[in-house]
Design a protein around this motif. Structure first.
Motif, PDB file in Angstrom:
ATOM      1  N   LEU A 126       0.865  -1.167   0.000  1.00 28.17           N
ATOM      2  CA  LEU A 126       0.000   0.000   0.000  1.00 28.17           C
ATOM      3  C   LEU A 126       0.909   1.226   0.000  1.00 28.17           C
ATOM      4  O   LEU A 126       2.113   1.103  -0.207  1.00 28.17           O
ATOM      5  N   GLY A 127       0.326   2.398   0.238  1.00 31.02           N
ATOM      6  CA  GLY A 127       1.151   3.592   0.223  1.00 31.02           C
ATOM      7  C   GLY A 127       2.102   3.633   1.402  1.00 31.02           C
ATOM      8  O   GLY A 127       1.908   2.926   2.375  1.00 31.02           O
ATOM      9  N   LYS A 128       3.097   4.482   1.318  1.00 26.70           N
ATOM     10  CA  LYS A 128       3.994   4.704   2.461  1.00 26.70           C
ATOM     11  C   LYS A 128       3.137   5.153   3.648  1.00 26.70           C
ATOM     12  O   LYS A 128       3.389   4.798   4.784  1.00 26.70           O
ATOM     13  N   TYR A 129       2.142   5.968   3.326  1.00 24.10           N
ATOM     14  CA  TYR A 129       1.167   6.377   4.335  1.00 24.10           C
ATOM     15  C   TYR A 129      -0.191   5.789   3.949  1.00 24.10           C
ATOM     16  O   TYR A 129      -0.764   6.161   2.930  1.00 24.10           O
ATOM     17  N   GLU A 139     -19.117  11.160   4.590  1.00 26.82           N
ATOM     18  CA  GLU A 139     -18.790  12.325   3.765  1.00 26.82           C
ATOM     19  C   GLU A 139     -17.280  12.554   3.756  1.00 26.82           C
ATOM     20  O   GLU A 139     -16.706  12.943   2.737  1.00 26.82           O
ATOM     21  N   LEU A 140     -16.646  12.310   4.896  1.00 27.24           N
ATOM     22  CA  LEU A 140     -15.192  12.469   4.970  1.00 27.24           C
ATOM     23  C   LEU A 140     -14.494  11.494   4.035  1.00 27.24           C
ATOM     24  O   LEU A 140     -13.550  11.844   3.329  1.00 27.24           O
ATOM     25  N   TYR A 141     -14.980  10.254   4.008  1.00 26.36           N
ATOM     26  CA  TYR A 141     -14.375   9.265   3.115  1.00 26.36           C
ATOM     27  C   TYR A 141     -14.563   9.666   1.645  1.00 26.36           C
ATOM     28  O   TYR A 141     -13.641   9.564   0.832  1.00 26.36           O
ATOM     29  N   GLU A 142     -15.778  10.148   1.317  1.00 25.57           N
ATOM     30  CA  GLU A 142     -16.034  10.603  -0.064  1.00 25.57           C
ATOM     31  C   GLU A 142     -15.077  11.734  -0.427  1.00 25.57           C
ATOM     32  O   GLU A 142     -14.504  11.780  -1.506  1.00 25.57           O
ATOM     33  N   HIS A 143     -14.921  12.665   0.503  1.00 25.07           N
ATOM     34  CA  HIS A 143     -14.015  13.793   0.303  1.00 25.07           C
ATOM     35  C   HIS A 143     -12.591  13.297   0.086  1.00 25.07           C
ATOM     36  O   HIS A 143     -11.890  13.736  -0.836  1.00 25.07           O
ATOM     37  N   ALA A 144     -12.180  12.373   0.945  1.00 26.91           N
ATOM     38  CA  ALA A 144     -10.817  11.834   0.856  1.00 26.91           C
ATOM     39  C   ALA A 144     -10.593  11.166  -0.496  1.00 26.91           C
ATOM     40  O   ALA A 144      -9.584  11.394  -1.168  1.00 26.91           O
ATOM     41  N   SER A 145     -11.558  10.351  -0.884  1.00 30.67           N
ATOM     42  CA  SER A 145     -11.438   9.616  -2.141  1.00 30.67           C
ATOM     43  C   SER A 145     -11.342  10.577  -3.323  1.00 30.67           C
ATOM     44  O   SER A 145     -10.529  10.394  -4.239  1.00 30.67           O
ATOM     45  N   LYS A 146     -12.174  11.613  -3.280  1.00 29.36           N
ATOM     46  CA  LYS A 146     -12.195  12.591  -4.374  1.00 29.36           C
ATOM     47  C   LYS A 146     -10.900  13.411  -4.402  1.00 29.36           C
ATOM     48  O   LYS A 146     -10.279  13.566  -5.446  1.00 29.36           O
ATOM     49  N   GLN A 147     -10.487  13.916  -3.230  1.00 29.15           N
ATOM     50  CA  GLN A 147      -9.286  14.743  -3.157  1.00 29.15           C
ATOM     51  C   GLN A 147      -8.050  13.997  -3.650  1.00 29.15           C
ATOM     52  O   GLN A 147      -7.188  14.553  -4.305  1.00 29.15           O
ATOM     53  N   GLN A 196      -6.705   1.751  -2.995  1.00 26.56           N
ATOM     54  CA  GLN A 196      -5.851   2.117  -4.126  1.00 26.56           C
ATOM     55  C   GLN A 196      -4.676   2.951  -3.656  1.00 26.56           C
ATOM     56  O   GLN A 196      -4.766   3.653  -2.649  1.00 26.56           O
ATOM     57  N   VAL A 197      -3.583   2.902  -4.419  1.00 18.51           N
ATOM     58  CA  VAL A 197      -2.342   3.574  -4.044  1.00 18.51           C
ATOM     59  C   VAL A 197      -2.053   4.671  -5.051  1.00 18.51           C
ATOM     60  O   VAL A 197      -2.261   4.484  -6.253  1.00 18.51           O
ATOM     61  N   ASN A 235       0.051   7.118  -7.536  1.00 14.52           N
ATOM     62  CA  ASN A 235       1.076   6.716  -8.509  1.00 14.52           C
ATOM     63  C   ASN A 235       2.484   6.795  -7.946  1.00 14.52           C
ATOM     64  O   ASN A 235       3.347   5.988  -8.297  1.00 14.52           O
ATOM     65  N   ASP A 236       2.720   7.785  -7.079  1.00 12.48           N
ATOM     66  CA  ASP A 236       4.064   7.908  -6.500  1.00 12.48           C
ATOM     67  C   ASP A 236       4.253   7.000  -5.279  1.00 12.48           C
ATOM     68  O   ASP A 236       5.278   7.056  -4.618  1.00 12.48           O
ATOM     69  N   GLY A 237       3.224   6.188  -4.976  1.00 12.77           N
ATOM     70  CA  GLY A 237       3.367   5.237  -3.874  1.00 12.77           C
ATOM     71  C   GLY A 237       3.330   5.865  -2.490  1.00 12.77           C
ATOM     72  O   GLY A 237       3.564   5.212  -1.496  1.00 12.77           O
ATOM     73  N   LEU A 238       3.013   7.172  -2.428  1.00 14.36           N
ATOM     74  CA  LEU A 238       3.085   7.845  -1.125  1.00 14.36           C
ATOM     75  C   LEU A 238       1.858   7.557  -0.260  1.00 14.36           C
ATOM     76  O   LEU A 238       1.962   7.314   0.923  1.00 14.36           O
ATOM     77  N   ILE A 239       0.671   7.631  -0.865  1.00 14.74           N
ATOM     78  CA  ILE A 239      -0.571   7.576  -0.090  1.00 14.74           C
ATOM     79  C   ILE A 239      -1.510   6.514  -0.646  1.00 14.74           C
ATOM     80  O   ILE A 239      -1.631   6.348  -1.858  1.00 14.74           O
ATOM     81  N   SER A 240      -2.169   5.815   0.239  1.00 13.72           N
ATOM     82  CA  SER A 240      -3.269   4.943  -0.152  1.00 13.72           C
ATOM     83  C   SER A 240      -4.413   5.212   0.820  1.00 13.72           C
ATOM     84  O   SER A 240      -4.191   5.739   1.919  1.00 13.72           O
ATOM     85  N   ILE A 241      -5.638   4.895   0.419  1.00 14.00           N
ATOM     86  CA  ILE A 241      -6.756   5.060   1.359  1.00 14.00           C
ATOM     87  C   ILE A 241      -7.554   3.781   1.463  1.00 14.00           C
ATOM     88  O   ILE A 241      -7.554   2.934   0.590  1.00 14.00           O
ATOM     89  N   GLU A 242      -8.248   3.667   2.593  1.00 17.63           N
ATOM     90  CA  GLU A 242      -9.118   2.523   2.822  1.00 17.63           C
ATOM     91  C   GLU A 242     -10.302   2.975   3.666  1.00 17.63           C
ATOM     92  O   GLU A 242     -10.133   3.754   4.610  1.00 17.63           O
ATOM     93  N   GLU A 243     -11.497   2.511   3.290  1.00 19.55           N
ATOM     94  CA  GLU A 243     -12.670   2.738   4.124  1.00 19.55           C
ATOM     95  C   GLU A 243     -12.676   1.609   5.149  1.00 19.55           C
ATOM     96  O   GLU A 243     -12.780   0.446   4.772  1.00 19.55           O
TER      97      GLU A 243
END
Lengths: 176, 438
Positions: free
Chosen positions: A86-89, A106-114, A121-122, A124-132
């Motif tokens: 996953l991402g470094k973070y 709503e926070l998760y939707e915001h996070a996913s969109k931002q 998903q990770v 492209n630079d491998g820095l960040i990934s998110i998970e609900e």
């Protein structure tokens, strides 16, 4: 149960700190019960090498005196174990009922969109990934997220954006 | 750290050291009645210890509320097998965030509680099973264990008793079901956290198939003070058969959500209005989920006289459970809450038994379709029927934990579900047949 399968993958070594942890771990359990170390070993090793590779499966099996299959079969069960990095973070956003009540979805939707990322998903630079994620034990201080193992409470979309910016420019600090 | 302001109405028994400087340190613990109870207990017989616990009427704080004294009395002695003490710190019940505070701010209290259990059954090994996401707490607990060894409080010949006791932290890796006692024991052995057939119960066939005391983190944390101040003292803090205090975790639409230590039997409306400063934004109360997401919902008008103890909430056909209260105001979409609840259980179902694996999956599909506007009239009753067919038929309580709340939402808030049907009809959304159950 020792394995008679010939292993083709080379033995792994870890950092001195992790090797020390694994040596102690194997002595924590009753005699003949090294299998108990499988899940902790997988998780701690994953933190160091990034994901549960086939190499790691074989190494853990060797050290815990079980077959690679006996290690393999637990991986799909435990949601914190993953076979791909996953991402470094890894940013985990809770949307369960206590967080949902105060804007977690709503926070998760915001996070996913931002971030332009879907679940697990990770970037492209491998820095960040998110998970609900499910309830992480911060209900009274919701909405809550974790960045790797760090808790952040009362996270608004604005605070979320600040945290992501901090991850990118290297100024990120734990909250507690 | 507490993460929220304390309330003057709290009765600080197990949280009394939370606000001290360096609360987790052994020096703080020793300077504040720490490791006093264990010395008393080392002079007591197992029978006397169990009797004191029965007098205290301490009941399991993980969710089931089983009387702790009775649970400890079930452990057979002289089987020739080693015995174990297991602390369940897998805290994953939605709405619950108390064991986190206990491990962060008073890990030695937990260790001492486990030692008392260990002496009772002459166990030499204890494990604290901590959920994987609580890594920073594992570090704090491991440090406390190290401190205890360094002072000769853990290890060999404890306080000259001739008895040895070792304690280890053990990490989970993301699985709600591992909070189920037998699934936890499977996970501890290095397996998938699939529950075991019960009986036999962990008291008889537990960790590593040996007699075991397994209790929730907060239950163990409550043990030392019972032996310092007496079982009757502890019982008197609460209500009959519901002794002591507990850490109540309040979340949702109140002004001051937080974790507050209050006596068992504390009135729910006092908790909401006095301790938590009432409903936020002047909104009216609509519903309370009183004991974690597994507890059936209570409508606002059912909450008026509710006392927060195991028996009162059981009488109201819900449960005190894990002590996590989610307070919901008039603007809450109950159908969305019901959907998110079932999504959780469908996700966390271990998959072992058909009624849970299929039941939670079907409930999620029907509720999803319903929430998206494709629901059929018959869906409301179908959901109720599916849920009631799961009850008592699953291999462990996760099935019940999914079915009971779902049934509760449908029964008590039927009009909200019917409103969804109206909405979808007037919006002319696709017929249900076109919205496939995916």
């Amino acid at each position: 149960m020792t394995s008679t399968v010939k292993r083709d993958l080379p033995e792994m070594t870890f950092s001195p700190e992790l090797e020390g942890r694994f040596t102690k771990l194997l002595t924590n359990y009753p005699p003949g019960r090294e299998r108990s170390a499988v899940v902790p070993m997988l998780l701690y090793a994953q933190d160091e090498i990034g994901s549960v590779t086939q190499e790691l499966v074989e190494e853990v099996a060797r050290r815990c005196k079980v077959t690679p299959l006996q290690v393999d079969e637990v991986i799909g069960y435990y949601s914190m174990l993953h076979r791909k990095p996953l991402g470094k973070y890894h940013v985990q956003v809770c949307t369960n009922i206590a967080c949902q009540a105060v804007g977690g979805e709503e926070l998760y939707e915001h996070a996913s969109k931002q971030l332009g990322l879907g679940n697990k998903q990770v970037s492209n630079d491998g820095l960040i990934s998110i998970e609900e994620v499910e309830c992480m034990g911060a209900c009274s201080w919701a909405p809550a997220i974790q960045i790797n193992y760090d808790f952040h409470h009362s996270v608004t979309p604005e605070r979320f954006d600040q945290l992501m910016a901090a991850l990118r420019d290297g100024t990120y600090k734990k909250a507690y | 750290m507490r993460f929220n302001e304390p309330s003057p109405l709290e009765v600080r028994v197990i949280s009394q050291r939370f606000d001290l400087p360096n609360p987790a340190s052994i020096d703080t613990y020793l300077a504040n009645d720490g490791y006093v109870a264990i010395k008393k207990v080392l002079e007591m017989t197992p029978e006397a210890i169990v009797e004191e616990l029965k007098v205290s009427s301490l009941r399991g704080r993980g969710g089931a509320g089983f009387p702790t004294g009775m649970k400890w009395s079930f452990v057979p002695r002289n089987t020739g097998k080693p015995t174990y003490v297991i602390c369940n710190s897998d805290e994953s019940e939605p709405g619950t965030c108390k064991d986190r505070l206990l491990m962060e701010n008073d890990p030695h209290q937990l260790i001492e509680g486990m030692m008392i259990a260990g002496w009772t059954i002459k166990s030499n090994k204890g494990y604290i099973f901590i959920r994987g996401e609580y890594r920073y707490l594992i570090e704090i607990v491991e440090k406390a264990i190290e401190e205890a060894y360094a002072r000769g409080i853990l290890g060999k010949n404890i306080f000259g008793s001739g008895w040895d006791f070792d304690v280890y932290a053990h990490t989970g890796a993301g699985a709600y079901e591992c909070g189920e006692e037998s699934a936890l024991l499977e996970s501890l052995e290095g397996r998938r956290g699939v529950p075991r057939l019960k009986p036999p119960f962990p008291a008889v066939v537990g960790a590593f198939q040996s007699p075991t005391i397994l209790n929730n983190c907060e239950t163990f944390a409550s043990i030392p003070v019972i032996f310092r101040n007496g079982g009757q003292w502890y019982a008197d803090l609460g209500t009959p058969k519901n002794g002591g205090t507990r850490l109540m975790c309040v979340s949702g639409h109140v002004n001051k959500p937080g974790v507050y230590e209050l006596p068992m039997g504390f009135p729910m409306m006092r908790l909401i209005n006095e301790v938590c400063g009432g409903m936020r934004n002047g909104k009216n109360l609509k519903a309370v989920i009183p004991g974690g997401s597994s507890a059936p919902v209570l409508k606002a008008d059912e909450c008026t006289d509710i006392l927060l103890d195991f028996d009162s909430l059981a009488k109201a056909k819900t449960m005190a459970g894990s002590g996590g209260l989610v307070v919901l105001d008039e603007d809450t979409d109950i159908v969305a809450v019901a959907l998110r609840t079932i999504k959780f259980y469908a996700h966390e179902s271990c998959g072992w038994c058909i009624p849970c694996r299929e039941g939670t999956a079907w409930l999620k599909k029907v509720l999803t379709r319903f929430h998206e506007g494709g629901g059929l009239e018959s869906d409301i009753d179908l959901i109720g029927e599916l849920a009631s067919n799961m009850l008592g038929r699953t291999f462990c309580a996760l099935g019940d934990a999914a079915a009971m709340p779902t049934g509760g939402f449908i029964t008590k808030f039927r009009e909200e579900f019917e409103a969804y049907l109206q909405k979808s009809r007037s919006a002319k959304t696709p017929a249900a047949q076109e919205l496939a159950l995916v």
